[in-house]
Design an enzyme around this catalytic site. Structure first.
Site, PDB file in Angstrom:
ATOM      1  N   ILE A 152       2.334   2.255  -3.531  1.00 42.75           N
ATOM      2  CA  ILE A 152       1.460   2.718  -4.620  1.00 42.75           C
ATOM      3  C   ILE A 152       1.221   4.223  -4.502  1.00 42.75           C
ATOM      4  O   ILE A 152       0.704   4.679  -3.485  1.00 42.75           O
ATOM      5  CB  ILE A 152       0.113   1.977  -4.597  1.00 42.75           C
ATOM      6  N   ASP A 154      -8.623  15.547 -45.125  1.00 43.92           N
ATOM      7  CA  ASP A 154      -7.595  15.433 -44.098  1.00 43.92           C
ATOM      8  C   ASP A 154      -8.011  14.504 -42.954  1.00 43.92           C
ATOM      9  O   ASP A 154      -7.165  14.091 -42.163  1.00 43.92           O
ATOM     10  CB  ASP A 154      -7.286  16.814 -43.504  1.00 43.92           C
ATOM     11  N   ASN A 206       0.898   9.973   3.152  1.00 45.55           N
ATOM     12  CA  ASN A 206       0.506   9.905   1.742  1.00 45.55           C
ATOM     13  C   ASN A 206      -0.579  10.935   1.424  1.00 45.55           C
ATOM     14  O   ASN A 206      -0.549  11.597   0.382  1.00 45.55           O
ATOM     15  CB  ASN A 206      -0.014   8.504   1.399  1.00 45.55           C
ATOM     16  N   VAL A 238       0.842  -1.207   0.000  1.00 45.74           N
ATOM     17  CA  VAL A 238       0.000   0.000   0.000  1.00 45.74           C
ATOM     18  C   VAL A 238       0.873   1.252   0.000  1.00 45.74           C
ATOM     19  O   VAL A 238       0.590   2.238  -0.678  1.00 45.74           O
ATOM     20  CB  VAL A 238      -0.958  -0.005   1.210  1.00 45.74           C
ATOM     21  N   ALA A 239       1.969   1.232   0.761  1.00 47.49           N
ATOM     22  CA  ALA A 239       2.864   2.380   0.830  1.00 47.49           C
ATOM     23  C   ALA A 239       3.551   2.644  -0.510  1.00 47.49           C
ATOM     24  O   ALA A 239       3.878   3.778  -0.840  1.00 47.49           O
ATOM     25  CB  ALA A 239       3.921   2.145   1.910  1.00 47.49           C
ATOM     26  N   ASP A 295      -7.847  20.912 -42.474  1.00 47.34           N
ATOM     27  CA  ASP A 295      -9.151  21.541 -42.306  1.00 47.34           C
ATOM     28  C   ASP A 295     -10.232  20.927 -43.179  1.00 47.34           C
ATOM     29  O   ASP A 295     -11.402  21.273 -43.050  1.00 47.34           O
ATOM     30  CB  ASP A 295      -9.067  23.047 -42.592  1.00 47.34           C
ATOM     31  N   ASP A 304      -1.488  20.420 -43.783  1.00 48.54           N
ATOM     32  CA  ASP A 304      -2.188  20.727 -45.014  1.00 48.54           C
ATOM     33  C   ASP A 304      -1.848  22.164 -45.409  1.00 48.54           C
ATOM     34  O   ASP A 304      -1.643  23.013 -44.540  1.00 48.54           O
ATOM     35  CB  ASP A 304      -3.698  20.569 -44.782  1.00 48.54           C
ATOM     36  N   GLU A 357      -1.098   6.484  -4.955  1.00 49.57           N
ATOM     37  CA  GLU A 357      -2.518   6.482  -5.316  1.00 49.57           C
ATOM     38  C   GLU A 357      -2.990   7.820  -5.894  1.00 49.57           C
ATOM     39  O   GLU A 357      -4.018   7.888  -6.564  1.00 49.57           O
ATOM     40  CB  GLU A 357      -3.389   6.100  -4.118  1.00 49.57           C
TER      41      GLU A 357
END
Length: 884
Positions: free
Chosen positions: A285, A621, A710, A282-283, A617, A329, A287
């Site tokens: 990750i 295209d 965290n 858990v530590a 445009d 273009d 989050e």
């Protein structure tokens, strides 16, 4: 034969093939064919519900990792942690759905473009029907102002001009004719006996037979290409996926190692070691990462919107920062998509048009205005772009156009036709005589000229004068200018029979005009800036080779005389994909290309590992816009199709805005990279601290400690790094390319050493507190040590946030307090961290003790050491980079 070769077939063959004739279809036959061929409409793309869009957001690998983390947190009893993770995931999904819901579908936009009605010959009479009821074999009439309702093979044509820029990219309307063409593999713009669905009739009239409807038309073929195109994965999405996989492997390895070593030591039970391993996971990750990435991108979109770049898909913000190629273009993107008078040849001198003012008695000005079908409306000029350019030029020069048209009304005319390439009009003069005004192709007009006007004097046309006119015409043509010549004569009476033979003879040459669809004034500088940023600009256009080359030289895309850098669609067809892939870097200008060529060009560069941005445009295209890593549509001149297929839209149609967007994209990537370095080094510090405490048998930080750190450090400070001001000269850096990732540029090594440093300093503070305790009681000493470790681990991350303002730059050069949001984020985070220790009542909740001034001094000194050490390392890193 296939529909692509209809232009080569005689009309008799087409009648026979489609079982049709000049009298049109009977209504009963048309109804049967409607069932056979289907409606003359494009397929509508399937839409997804809001729920489907929401659920699709959870397919991302990183999101799945976070959902697993939430389950782990809930399993260990940390419900608050699980709720926070789930809120982050849901927030990320809501952001994604919000962006998608604003996007318009490209195929549906194509459908909206279709002409609503058509005039068709049914049961022997012309009638108006819905265009989606047309079938192959129908006979349709066209007039100026009409939208072509289906693909037509022309049967009769009277001075017909059709504007096809949305299909071909060519800005000048094409003069059509009904004769059968024999050449093979003609480009769409060269099929003069065909009129294609959704193009616009600007002049004349015609009758044509429907040879293709719906998805079988050229526009339908483009729609099919859009439908079949695969969605490209942006570098950002690829990097986040890679990061998620790397973190997952790292988390599993760490958890397995801790669990294994703990069980081998035999000091902990199976359940306790399992919970310890899960706590470590858990530590590890981060989050808050998806939310931080999303928020950073969203803030980037807001900044870009203020600078006229509207982002339809969040990852597109960052993609521009890694762009190697911008394939643009020409018409409407690099140029203004309007014909403009650029050169005048008058009094036997070639001059620039803009500084030159023609006097009111100038016959050249009078013929430009009078021999012209432009309509002057309250909201501008309407008519053929070439003719409106002539009137607009005189309006810009403050010539009394309205007064001239009032004083010299048209009393007779010989309309333009493509065979003689001339147009003549007759106007009364004040003395009872008449002015004949003639314009047309220089070579055709010269056949009918006998005199030349020079400075108000009419002199006979000599061979040297004729040669000079022809030489000037050639000079203008080589500059890709469209040249028109103008002549006049005075007659005493209008002929009884008005035609070319009676009017267009013994003319006086008044001058010539050179016109072009000019480049946008800001584009040349934008090209320079793009090249300095390591980005290669390409021009891809349906226009002619000479025109494309001339504009490319003027913009600085290629050097003058660099013919080898220009290739046409026909030449491209002669190359295999393998051969073209080897030579693609030789070409910077692609002329006379079809939609499939544009996709092929984009794909060739992508196979070389380049990140390609495509601007455009027109309808033509759209497939390339979708195939590119980032498609950029034009907001003003762009069709809804091109906008729908694009990732970003330029609200001002300004090519220079792309360079601004590139800078913004690089800033977004740099800020996300800073946040990732900050988060992962902090989480590595937490993991190392927990790991070593477990291995050394020390009292371990509780889950609530890790959760609070965290929550405090992974949110506001990390988000604040996402809005850091742009570092100096970021646009001058070379593109990082497709193969780079968030760990490139020394970030991975920085994460490792900074994480080790954070963990090491925290463990050192814990050891000092145990070894040199303030309290004699062992339990109090351990409580103080744990509290000091908790405070240090949190505070050191807040100090490290200052280090993370730049990957390699010194904190004192990037600006200590430039980012006000960052300053407030650090203050708020520190207050939340200190509150758990200093505010009465929180001690028992967080299992911490009060610290005295001496202990706080150690915590602050240790945390500040993080800044000092990182600054020293950065100093040596910068020296090494300068020497490299």
């Amino acid at each position: 034969m296939s529909k692509q070769s209809r232009y080569q077939q005689p009309l008799a063959t087409i009648y026979q093939d489609l079982k049709a004739n000049e009298q049109g279809l009977q209504q009963t036959e048309a109804s049967q064919r409607l069932e056979q061929y289907g409606h003359n409409a494009l397929n509508q793309q399937k839409t997804t519900s809001m729920l489907q869009k929401f659920l699709a957001q959870f397919k991302d690998f990183m999101i799945i990792v976070l959902l697993v983390a939430a389950l782990i947190a809930a399993f260990t009893g940390e419900v608050v942690d699980a709720v926070i993770i789930l809120l982050v995931v849901v927030l990320n999904a809501v952001f994604g759905v919000f962006q998608e819901s604003k996007a318009e579908e490209a195929i549906n936009a194509l459908k909206e473009m279709a002409a609503p009605d058509a005039t068709v010959l049914r049961d022997g009479t012309f009638k108006t029907v819905k265009s989606d009821e047309l079938v192959p074999g129908d006979i349709v009439t066209l007039e100026a102002g009409d939208i072509v309702p289906a693909d037509l093979r022309l049967i009769e044509s009277a001075s017909l001009k059709v504007e096809e820029s949305a299909l071909t990219g060519e800005s000048v309307p094409v003069e059509k004719q009904a004769e059968t063409l024999t050449a093979d593999d003609l480009a769409i713009g060269d099929r003069l006996n065909m009129a294609y669905m959704n193009s616009n009739v600007t002049y004349g009239r015609a009758t044509g037979m429907v040879v293709a409807t719906g998805m079988q038309t050229e526009v339908g073929r483009i729609a099919g290409m859009i439908e079949a195109a695969d969605e490209t994965t942006t570098p950002l999405q690829a990097n986040l996926t890679q990061l998620g996989k790397s973190l997952t492997i790292l988390i599993l390895v760490i958890a397995a190692v801790v669990f294994g070593i703990g069980m081998l030591r035999g000091s902990e039970s199976l359940i306790n070691m399992l919970l310890t391993a899960i706590s470590l996971a858990v530590a590890a990750i981060p989050e808050g990462l998806p939310a931080i990435v999303t928020i950073t991108l969203a803030l980037g979109t807001q900044r870009m919107a203020k600078r006229h770049a509207l982002v339809r898909k969040l990852p597109a913000v960052e993609t521009l920062g890694s762009t190697d190629i911008i394939a643009s273009d020409k018409t409407g993107t690099l140029t203004q998509n309007k014909m403009t008078v650029e050169k005048l040849y008058v009094n036997q001198k070639l001059v620039d048009a803009r500084p030159t003012h023609l006097p009111t008695d100038s016959h050249l000005a009078q013929v430009m205005i009078l021999s012209n079908d432009t309509k002057i409306m309250t909201d501008g000029l309407a008519g053929d772009p070439t003719e409106t350019a002539l009137v607009q030029y005189n309006l810009d020069q403050d010539y009394p156009v309205d007064q001239l048209l009032t004083d010299r009304p048209r009393v007779s005319e010989v309309p333009f036709d493509s065979e003689r390439k001339l147009m003549s009009t007759v106007h009364p003069l004040d003395d009872g005589q008449f002015l004949v005004a003639v314009k047309g192709a220089p070579d055709e007009l010269l056949k009918r000229i006998t005199s030349v006007e020079i400075n108000g004097e009419v002199t006979p046309l000599t061979k040297p004068l004729r040669d000079q006119i022809l030489a000037t015409n050639h000079e203008l043509a080589t500059q890709a200018l469209r040249v028109l010549a103008f002549a006049y004569k005075i007659i005493t009476a209008v002929p009884t029979t008005v035609n070319s033979e009676t009017l267009e003879n013994d003319l006086v040459f008044a001058g010539m005009v050179g016109m072009i669809d000019p480049e946008r004034p800001e584009v040349a500088q934008a090209v320079v800036e793009a090249k300095s940023a390591g980005i290669r600009p390409l021009m891809i256009t349906g226009d002619h080779r000479d025109t494309a080359e001339a504009i490319a030289v003027r913009l600085g895309i290629i050097d003058e005389g660099d013919d080898a850098a220009v290739i046409t669609g026909a030449e491209l067809d002669e190359m295999s994909d393998a051969e073209f892939g080897k030579k693609v870097s030789d070409y910077s200008v692609y002329a006379r290309v079809a939609p499939e060529h544009k996709v092929r060009i984009v794909n060739a560069w992508q196979k070389r590992g380049k990140v390609v941005a495509m601007t455009g445009d027109g309808v033509n295209d759209a497939p390339a816009l979708k195939a590119a890593d980032i498609g950029i549509g034009m907001g003003i001149t762009g069709t809804e199709v091109s906008k729908g297929a694009s990732d970003m839209v330029l609200a001002d149609d300004n090519f220079a805005t792309i360079v601004v967007a590139v800078e913004e994209g690089r800033k977004v990537f740099a800020n996300i990279q800073k946040a990732i370095q900050y988060l992962l080094s902090a989480n590595l510090g937490e993991v190392l601290t927990l790991f070593m405490m477990t291995m050394l048998g020390w009292q371990i930080l509780a889950p609530v400690h890790i959760l609070w750190i965290n929550l405090v450090t992974d949110t506001l400070p990390a988000i604040a790094l996402g809005v850091e001001p742009t570092e100096k000269n970021i646009i001058a850096n070379k593109p990082r390319g497709r193969n780079s990732n968030f760990f490139s540029g020394g970030v991975f090594s920085s994460i490792i050493y900074q994480g080790l440093l954070e963990g090491g300093i925290t463990l050192l503070v814990y050891w000092l507190a145990i070894t040199y305790p303030v309290h004699a009681s062992a339990s109090l000493a351990h409580a103080d040590a744990l509290t000091m470790a908790f405070a240090t681990l949190g505070l050191i991350q807040l100090f490290h946030a200052f280090n993370s303002k730049s990957i390699h730059g010194s904190l004192f050069t990037v600006g200590l307090f430039r980012n006000k949001f960052f300053n407030w984020a650090i203050l708020i985070a520190f207050a939340l961290l200190a509150m758990t220790i200093m505010v009465p009542g929180f001690n028992s909740l967080f299992h911490v003790s009060h610290l005295d001034a001496y202990q706080w001094g150690i915590v602050f000194a240790a945390s500040l050491a993080m800044v000092v050490v990182v600054e020293i390392v950065k100093f040596f890193q910068r020296r090494r980079l300068r020497q490299a």
